[in-house]
Motif scaffolding. Structure first.
Motif, PDB file in Angstrom:
ATOM      1  N   THR A  27       0.821  -1.205   0.000  1.00 47.22           N
ATOM      2  CA  THR A  27       0.000   0.000   0.000  1.00 47.22           C
ATOM      3  C   THR A  27       0.856   1.256   0.000  1.00 47.22           C
ATOM      4  N   THR A  28       0.301   2.341  -0.527  1.00 47.07           N
ATOM      5  CA  THR A  28       0.998   3.625  -0.506  1.00 47.07           C
ATOM      6  C   THR A  28       0.641   4.400   0.757  1.00 47.07           C
ATOM      7  N   ALA A  29      -0.350   3.939   1.485  1.00 47.27           N
ATOM      8  CA  ALA A  29      -0.790   4.633   2.688  1.00 47.27           C
ATOM      9  C   ALA A  29       0.170   4.342   3.846  1.00 47.27           C
ATOM     10  N   ALA A  30       0.272   5.303   4.765  1.00 44.66           N
ATOM     11  CA  ALA A  30       1.117   5.119   5.939  1.00 44.66           C
ATOM     12  C   ALA A  30       0.606   3.953   6.787  1.00 44.66           C
ATOM     13  N   GLY A  62      -5.232   0.583   4.939  1.00 45.26           N
ATOM     14  CA  GLY A  62      -6.620   1.023   5.094  1.00 45.26           C
ATOM     15  C   GLY A  62      -6.779   2.520   4.898  1.00 45.26           C
ATOM     16  N   ASP A  63      -5.697   3.286   5.104  1.00 44.29           N
ATOM     17  CA  ASP A  63      -5.780   4.734   4.908  1.00 44.29           C
ATOM     18  C   ASP A  63      -6.061   5.096   3.457  1.00 44.29           C
ATOM     19  N   LEU A  74      -9.140   7.974  -0.606  1.00 41.78           N
ATOM     20  CA  LEU A  74      -9.948   7.943  -1.828  1.00 41.78           C
ATOM     21  C   LEU A  74     -11.382   8.387  -1.550  1.00 41.78           C
ATOM     22  N   GLY A  75     -11.926   7.961  -0.421  1.00 44.03           N
ATOM     23  CA  GLY A  75     -13.282   8.359  -0.046  1.00 44.03           C
ATOM     24  C   GLY A  75     -13.422   9.857   0.146  1.00 44.03           C
TER      25      GLY A  75
END
Length: 167
Positions: A12-15, A18-19, A24-25
């Protein structure tokens, strides 16, 4: 260098895992709000704009292909088209390849209306992206386009309208 630069492929690119969904939301919510405002007076709103845009820019061969492209149920599409026909922005004509089918074409008034609304939508998109550098905004558009094409390829029946409705 930071960990984000040395990520393994597929991570994932998120820290925090799930972020990405939250990010995106939030972007989709910001887009939806601006988009709804930009096309508020359009016959049939967002979906009316999407139908008219697809008719003009994609030139689907018939009504069924139009519905498939937009992932809109044929019953819902019929009501949308009725609203657009009543507003004088599209017409139903016999499809050249199958006279039993109907092709949807934009009227001159519809093309004029679409051009005006595309300017409003472009301004709304520019407003959403105003916090980014010009190059970053361009790169984001390219990357989101690639990601969307990949999702569409792996989930051809996925409906972006449904995603927005369920946000």
């Amino acid at each position: 260098m930071t960990e984000s630069i040395h990520r393994r492929p597929g991570t994932t690119t998120a820290a925090v895992p799930g972020d990405l969904g939250w990010h995106l939301g939030m972007v989709l919510r910001g887009y939806q709000t601006r988009f709804e405002s930009a096309v508020a007076e359009m016959p049939a709103g967002i979906r009316g704009f999407q139908v008219l845009s697809a008719v003009v820019h994609k030139d689907p061969p018939n009504q069924q292909a139009l519905g498939a492209h937009l992932a809109i149920d044929r019953t819902v599409l019929t009501y949308l088209l009725d609203a657009l026909v009543d507003a004088g922005v599209v017409e139903r004509i016999p499809a050249p390849a199958d006279r039993r089918a109907r092709k949807i074409i934009a009227t001159a008034s519809g093309r004029h209306m679409l051009a005006a609304y595309e300017e409003r939508v472009a301004a709304a998109e520019a407003d959403l992206l105003a916090g980014l550098e010009e190059g970053d905004a361009r790169d984001l558009g390219i990357l989101i386009g690639r990601l969307a094409i990949n999702v569409h390829r792996t989930q051809p029946g996925a409906s972006p309208c449904e995603a927005m409705d369920n946000l």
